[in-house]
Write an enzyme that holds these catalytic residues in place. Structure first.
Site, PDB file in Angstrom:
ATOM      1  N   LYS A   1       0.915  -2.371  -6.620  1.00 57.91           N
ATOM      2  CA  LYS A   1       0.909  -0.953  -6.236  1.00 57.91           C
ATOM      3  C   LYS A   1       1.431  -0.126  -7.422  1.00 57.91           C
ATOM      4  CE  LYS A   1       1.177  -2.308  -1.446  1.00 57.91           C
ATOM      5  NZ  LYS A   1       1.665  -1.999  -0.069  1.00 57.91           N
TER       6      LYS A   1
ATOM      7  N   ASN B   1      -0.574  -7.536  -5.237  1.00 55.79           N
ATOM      8  CA  ASN B   1      -0.833  -6.114  -5.445  1.00 55.79           C
ATOM      9  C   ASN B   1       0.482  -5.415  -5.790  1.00 55.79           C
ATOM     10  OD1 ASN B   1      -1.658  -3.456  -5.385  1.00 55.79           O
ATOM     11  ND2 ASN B   1      -1.926  -3.375  -3.164  1.00 55.79           N
TER      12      ASN B   1
ATOM     13  N   GLU C   1      -5.953  -6.654   6.442  1.00 57.51           N
ATOM     14  CA  GLU C   1      -4.580  -6.163   6.346  1.00 57.51           C
ATOM     15  C   GLU C   1      -4.294  -5.234   7.526  1.00 57.51           C
ATOM     16  OE1 GLU C   1      -4.057  -3.813   2.801  1.00 57.51           O
ATOM     17  OE2 GLU C   1      -5.622  -2.444   3.426  1.00 57.51           O
TER      18      GLU C   1
ATOM     19  N   HIS D   1      -8.167  -0.322   0.152  1.00 55.99           N
ATOM     20  CA  HIS D   1      -6.830  -0.641   0.652  1.00 55.99           C
ATOM     21  C   HIS D   1      -6.397   0.423   1.654  1.00 55.99           C
ATOM     22  CE1 HIS D   1      -2.458  -1.228   0.659  1.00 55.99           C
ATOM     23  NE2 HIS D   1      -2.700  -2.460   0.234  1.00 55.99           N
TER      24      HIS D   1
ATOM     25  N   SER E   1       3.079  -8.041   5.150  1.00 62.15           N
ATOM     26  CA  SER E   1       4.398  -8.691   5.242  1.00 62.15           C
ATOM     27  C   SER E   1       4.317 -10.196   5.027  1.00 62.15           C
ATOM     28  CB  SER E   1       5.055  -8.371   6.593  1.00 62.15           C
ATOM     29  OG  SER E   1       5.304  -6.983   6.714  1.00 62.15           O
TER      30      SER E   1
ATOM     31  N   GLY F   1       4.359  -3.721   5.062  1.00 69.17           N
ATOM     32  CA  GLY F   1       5.669  -3.167   4.743  1.00 69.17           C
ATOM     33  C   GLY F   1       6.638  -3.107   5.908  1.00 69.17           C
TER      34      GLY F   1
ATOM     35  N   GLU G   1      -3.787   2.036   2.032  1.00 68.20           N
ATOM     36  CA  GLU G   1      -3.123   3.195   1.442  1.00 68.20           C
ATOM     37  C   GLU G   1      -4.130   4.161   0.829  1.00 68.20           C
ATOM     38  OE1 GLU G   1       0.849   0.522   0.578  1.00 68.20           O
ATOM     39  OE2 GLU G   1      -0.456   1.101  -1.094  1.00 68.20           O
TER      40      GLU G   1
END
Length: 262
Positions: free
Chosen positions: A14, A12, A174, A104, A220, A180, A106
């Protein structure tokens, strides 16, 4: 019943890389993997560029017959109409996208995307023969309050309202607290949640579909820890974020079978 699920390593990107950078990246990634004699039939590799890159990636993959899959990072729940800025699954199908990432963390956090929208988007993708990668996961607060798997299980159950029959889907776990952060979940934690998610798939869609559906881990992921996740029976690949922008690192993640002897 023993089912052989082909692992999927999904990158991904992003909001990174323009269409010219995407062309160079995909060419180099394909070359890197081919030089290492990567078996794409044994481990599928897919990239997820921004919308503006998709046509360029499609043209390159098609013209050079590259064995890479590709998909979009989001999709509209609507077919067409007055929805400024949204992208229909019909458009993605015309670009030969095999996959689309839906829900996702985000999107959920930054855009307030709900479980109902995730279900609707999944249905829209499937209606155009695009495989939805349905993302589920919990925050650190969720984990402390509800324990492991409770929130991802609830999210998946809601998302499956948009899925019927023997649909081809992928589920990505996730944990938001790991994305991250540099601190991934342990393989045992990922397996615990993945097993619970497969149980939901069996309950809602049946044992056959549950046995065939790939469940990815994301958060990660790097070449140094991918082997541990891939040894778990219910983890079938990875949804890779930041590391997918490093060609050598992403290729190493994709080649996990070679460097760990799996």
């Amino acid at each position: 019943m023993v089912v052989n699920r082909t692992p999927l390593i999904a990158g991904n990107w992003k909001m990174n890389l323009d269409h010219l950078q995407a062309i160079a990246f995909v060419q180099k990634l394909a070359w890197n993997l081919s030089e290492a004699k990567h078996d794409f039939a044994a481990v599928e590799v897919a990239v997820f560029p921004p919308f503006t890159d998709l046509r360029s990636v499609q043209t390159l993959v098609s013209a050079d017959k590259l064995p890479l899959a590709f998909g979009a990072q989001d999709v509209s729940e609507h077919v067409s109409g007055a929805y400024t800025g949204e992208i229909s699954a019909a458009f993605l199908a015309q670009l030969e996208c095999r996959y689309v990432i839906i829900g996702h963390s985000e999107r959920r956090t930054l855009h307030g995307e709900t479980d109902e929208q995730v279900a609707a988007k999944s249905a829209a993708a499937l209606a155009h023969n695009i495989v939805p990668i349905i993302c589920v996961g919990e925050t650190a607060e969720d984990l402390e309050k509800h324990g492991p798997s409770a929130v991802p299980v609830a999210q998946l159950r809601a998302a499956l309202a948009g899925v019927t029959g023997a649909a081809d889907i992928v589920v990505a776990y996730e944990p938001v607290w790991a994305i991250g952060s540099g601190q991934a979940a342990t393989p045992e934690q990922a397996e615990q949640v993945a097993a619970a998610l497969r149980g939901v798939l069996a309950e809602v869609l049946g044992e056959d579909v549950a046995g065939k559906t790939r469940i990815l881990y994301g958060g990660s992921v790097k070449s140094g820890n991918i082997a541990g996740f891939m040894r778990e029976p219910n983890v079938d690949g990875a949804l890779v974020g930041g590391a997918s922008l490093d060609i050598a690192e992403f290729a190493a993640i994709s080649r996990f079978q070679q460097h760990v002897g799996l």
